[in-house]
Design a protein around this motif. Sequence first.
Motif, PDB file in Angstrom:
ATOM      1  N   ARG A   1       0.840  -1.193   0.000  1.00 28.29           N
ATOM      2  CA  ARG A   1       0.000   0.000   0.000  1.00 28.29           C
ATOM      3  C   ARG A   1       0.878   1.247   0.000  1.00 28.29           C
ATOM      4  NH1 ARG A   1       0.292  -2.524   4.739  1.00 28.29           N
ATOM      5  NH2 ARG A   1       0.697  -1.374   6.670  1.00 28.29           N
ATOM      6  N   VAL A   2       0.282   2.357  -0.414  1.00 26.64           N
ATOM      7  CA  VAL A   2       0.977   3.637  -0.411  1.00 26.64           C
ATOM      8  C   VAL A   2       0.049   4.671   0.197  1.00 26.64           C
ATOM      9  CG1 VAL A   2       0.198   4.254  -2.752  1.00 26.64           C
ATOM     10  CG2 VAL A   2       2.281   5.282  -1.815  1.00 26.64           C
ATOM     11  N   SER A   3       0.601   5.542   1.012  1.00 24.78           N
ATOM     12  CA  SER A   3      -0.245   6.524   1.671  1.00 24.78           C
ATOM     13  C   SER A   3      -0.716   7.586   0.677  1.00 24.78           C
ATOM     14  CB  SER A   3       0.473   7.175   2.859  1.00 24.78           C
ATOM     15  OG  SER A   3       1.115   8.353   2.503  1.00 24.78           O
ATOM     16  N   VAL A   4      -1.929   8.044   0.891  1.00 24.93           N
ATOM     17  CA  VAL A   4      -2.511   9.090   0.057  1.00 24.93           C
ATOM     18  C   VAL A   4      -1.655  10.350   0.128  1.00 24.93           C
ATOM     19  CG1 VAL A   4      -4.481  10.657  -0.063  1.00 24.93           C
ATOM     20  CG2 VAL A   4      -4.867   8.186   0.159  1.00 24.93           C
ATOM     21  N   ASP A   5      -1.237  10.720   1.332  1.00 21.78           N
ATOM     22  CA  ASP A   5      -0.405  11.912   1.494  1.00 21.78           C
ATOM     23  C   ASP A   5       0.917  11.773   0.752  1.00 21.78           C
ATOM     24  OD1 ASP A   5      -2.316  13.143   3.055  1.00 21.78           O
ATOM     25  OD2 ASP A   5      -1.414  12.524   4.963  1.00 21.78           O
ATOM     26  N   SER A   6       1.475  10.553   0.713  1.00 21.22           N
ATOM     27  CA  SER A   6       2.726  10.325  -0.011  1.00 21.22           C
ATOM     28  C   SER A   6       2.543  10.556  -1.503  1.00 21.22           C
ATOM     29  CB  SER A   6       3.228   8.903   0.238  1.00 21.22           C
ATOM     30  OG  SER A   6       3.603   8.711   1.575  1.00 21.22           O
ATOM     31  N   LEU A   7       1.420  10.105  -2.043  1.00 21.19           N
ATOM     32  CA  LEU A   7       1.152  10.305  -3.467  1.00 21.19           C
ATOM     33  C   LEU A   7       1.027  11.781  -3.810  1.00 21.19           C
ATOM     34  CD1 LEU A   7      -1.479   7.479  -4.134  1.00 21.19           C
ATOM     35  CD2 LEU A   7       0.816   7.615  -5.114  1.00 21.19           C
ATOM     36  N   VAL A   8       0.285  12.516  -2.996  1.00 22.32           N
ATOM     37  CA  VAL A   8       0.104  13.945  -3.252  1.00 22.32           C
ATOM     38  C   VAL A   8       1.442  14.676  -3.132  1.00 22.32           C
ATOM     39  CG1 VAL A   8      -1.016  16.057  -2.436  1.00 22.32           C
ATOM     40  CG2 VAL A   8      -2.306  13.906  -2.537  1.00 22.32           C
ATOM     41  N   PHE A   9       2.204  14.333  -2.100  1.00 23.31           N
ATOM     42  CA  PHE A   9       3.540  14.905  -1.912  1.00 23.31           C
ATOM     43  C   PHE A   9       4.417  14.606  -3.127  1.00 23.31           C
ATOM     44  CE2 PHE A   9       7.965  14.116  -0.699  1.00 23.31           C
ATOM     45  CZ  PHE A   9       8.315  15.301  -0.078  1.00 23.31           C
ATOM     46  N   GLY A  10       4.411  13.351  -3.570  1.00 24.70           N
ATOM     47  CA  GLY A  10       5.248  12.955  -4.694  1.00 24.70           C
ATOM     48  C   GLY A  10       4.904  13.703  -5.963  1.00 24.70           C
ATOM     49  N   SER A  11       3.613  13.925  -6.222  1.00 28.06           N
ATOM     50  CA  SER A  11       3.210  14.672  -7.409  1.00 28.06           C
ATOM     51  C   SER A  11       3.730  16.098  -7.367  1.00 28.06           C
ATOM     52  CB  SER A  11       1.683  14.687  -7.529  1.00 28.06           C
ATOM     53  OG  SER A  11       1.197  13.470  -8.047  1.00 28.06           O
ATOM     54  N   ARG A  12       3.656  16.700  -6.209  1.00 29.91           N
ATOM     55  CA  ARG A  12       4.111  18.084  -6.073  1.00 29.91           C
ATOM     56  C   ARG A  12       5.627  18.183  -6.280  1.00 29.91           C
ATOM     57  NH1 ARG A  12       0.247  21.466  -3.797  1.00 29.91           N
ATOM     58  NH2 ARG A  12       1.874  22.925  -3.128  1.00 29.91           N
ATOM     59  N   VAL A  13       6.364  17.243  -5.697  1.00 33.27           N
ATOM     60  CA  VAL A  13       7.822  17.246  -5.866  1.00 33.27           C
ATOM     61  C   VAL A  13       8.193  16.978  -7.320  1.00 33.27           C
ATOM     62  CG1 VAL A  13       9.956  16.045  -5.258  1.00 33.27           C
ATOM     63  CG2 VAL A  13       8.298  16.609  -3.475  1.00 33.27           C
ATOM     64  N   LEU A  14       7.533  16.006  -7.948  1.00 35.69           N
ATOM     65  CA  LEU A  14       7.831  15.677  -9.337  1.00 35.69           C
ATOM     66  C   LEU A  14       7.536  16.858 -10.251  1.00 35.69           C
ATOM     67  CD1 LEU A  14       8.798  13.391 -11.206  1.00 35.69           C
ATOM     68  CD2 LEU A  14       6.404  12.691 -11.442  1.00 35.69           C
ATOM     69  N   ASP A  15       6.456  17.562  -9.983  1.00 34.76           N
ATOM     70  CA  ASP A  15       6.112  18.766 -10.753  1.00 34.76           C
ATOM     71  C   ASP A  15       7.232  19.798 -10.646  1.00 34.76           C
ATOM     72  OD1 ASP A  15       5.018  21.508 -11.210  1.00 34.76           O
ATOM     73  OD2 ASP A  15       3.161  20.412 -11.577  1.00 34.76           O
ATOM     74  N   ARG A  16       7.679  20.052  -9.420  1.00 32.54           N
ATOM     75  CA  ARG A  16       8.763  21.019  -9.218  1.00 32.54           C
ATOM     76  C   ARG A  16      10.040  20.567  -9.921  1.00 32.54           C
ATOM     77  NH1 ARG A  16       7.740  24.877  -5.390  1.00 32.54           N
ATOM     78  NH2 ARG A  16       5.992  24.521  -3.971  1.00 32.54           N
ATOM     79  N   PHE A  17      10.336  19.278  -9.830  1.00 28.98           N
ATOM     80  CA  PHE A  17      11.553  18.758 -10.443  1.00 28.98           C
ATOM     81  C   PHE A  17      11.540  18.944 -11.953  1.00 28.98           C
ATOM     82  CE2 PHE A  17      13.534  15.152 -12.651  1.00 28.98           C
ATOM     83  CZ  PHE A  17      14.872  15.376 -12.294  1.00 28.98           C
ATOM     84  N   LEU A  18      10.443  18.516 -12.605  1.00 29.16           N
ATOM     85  CA  LEU A  18      10.376  18.613 -14.058  1.00 29.16           C
ATOM     86  C   LEU A  18      10.345  20.066 -14.523  1.00 29.16           C
ATOM     87  CD1 LEU A  18       7.822  15.769 -14.934  1.00 29.16           C
ATOM     88  CD2 LEU A  18      10.321  15.698 -15.014  1.00 29.16           C
ATOM     89  N   SER A  19       9.806  20.934 -13.708  1.00 28.27           N
ATOM     90  CA  SER A  19       9.728  22.352 -14.084  1.00 28.27           C
ATOM     91  C   SER A  19      11.087  23.035 -14.028  1.00 28.27           C
ATOM     92  CB  SER A  19       8.751  23.086 -13.166  1.00 28.27           C
ATOM     93  OG  SER A  19       7.434  22.584 -13.305  1.00 28.27           O
ATOM     94  N   ALA A  20      11.991  22.509 -13.192  1.00 26.04           N
ATOM     95  CA  ALA A  20      13.268  23.184 -12.963  1.00 26.04           C
ATOM     96  C   ALA A  20      14.470  22.493 -13.601  1.00 26.04           C
ATOM     97  CB  ALA A  20      13.513  23.331 -11.462  1.00 26.04           C
TER      98      ALA A  20
END
Length: 435
Positions: A415-434
């Motif tokens: 299983r994966v935590s819901v908060d982890s998924l949301v956190f991961g999306s935000r970090v991945l967005d920042r990473f790809l943007s920069a």
Amino acid sequence: MPSGTETMTAEESPVVQYCSDLIRLDTTVGRRSERSAAEYVAAHLAGAGLTPLLLEGAPGRTNVVARMAGREPDLPPLLLHCHLDVVPADPAPWTVHPFSGEVIGGHVWGRGAVDMKDMVAMTLDVVTTLAASGRKPRRDVVLAFVADEEDGGTHGAQWLVEHHPDLFADCETAIGEVGGFSVPSPQGSLYLLETAQKGAFTLELTAQGLAGHGSMLNDRNAVQVLSRTVAAIADHPFPLRLIDTTRTFLERIGEAFGIEEAAQHPEKALAALGMVGRIVGATLRHTATPVVIQAGSAPNVVPSRARAQIDCRAVPGFEDEFLAELRRLIPPEIIWNTVPRGSGHENAMDTALTAVVTDALLAEDPTAQVVPFCMSSATDARHFSRLGLTCYGFVPLRLPPGTDFAAMFHGVDERVSVDSLVFGSRVLDRFLSAF
């Protein structure tokens, strides 16, 4: 950032729905094809304005490749790769059905939740959010959602590398599994970034002996000769081999947990990490693990032949030493050979990529510290690295306290935590943007 996460609950975030949907699509390697998940991914990529290619290494073994245009097209593209297949799961011992994708207790449950449909979901979330907002990543991003990783990549990454290398020809760097997950420490959250990976090969042993009746004396029993050899290899104390990645890892763990000279006492650093130490502990030396022994078919017949397979993982840079040590442990009467399953590699830690990874994590977790580590098992990076790509493991997840992350891989109640998924999306967005 991924749309709407500021005004909706975490469980209402699209990334959670993507992950749940993907888990419900049974893509068990060797039993089901990846076609259903590939079509799901392709539909969402097309909806975001991309042009996905569906490429099959075998009927139903479907890979999806698409290219997302960046703001600076002169920069070398980044390859972001995920696999769509999962390992088998017996429903009997699970709390929920492994292909239900249920959201219970703040987690998305099911096979593939962390290996690795979570990253597929996060990628879809970021791609669709970028398209909806009119933003672009800094550089072009080649997206590869592949089949068959859990069975070696024959119809997935390996097939793409051998039959469609042009799709990745201008890429220089790649991110995929495993890495980016958090480990709590007295100094904040440590995020383990995979910068190295052990090489893998199968050692095949065959003993020839004298067939006969089990009741008689036999000094040429193939089973005995093979068993002694397998035990000698499995019990052999291979020496400690600290590559730069592992030495840096131990030093930073030592600093975070107040362990003096951690590189000289790695067992203390691994103990401080708890269950995650199981992942890293196997990278301190070569490992040789017996996995298959075949001999005989009747309880009173000594067979003329016995075979064994040993899963061997070499510390990168020390492969020749490992083979020489194995050769010394194998007696002359044993016939042996090796079957390569992927070369190891080690990449630099202080690069433009790792700097952007650090900034992206710090923006979402001010206590974040990035720590390099070597992966004990092989991923699709072994195939993409053949094209000259520098491959890192980065699937950003801030794990809830007490998570036994190592047990989630191929384990019961993945299983994966819901908060982890949301956190991961935000970090991945920042990473790809920069990046």
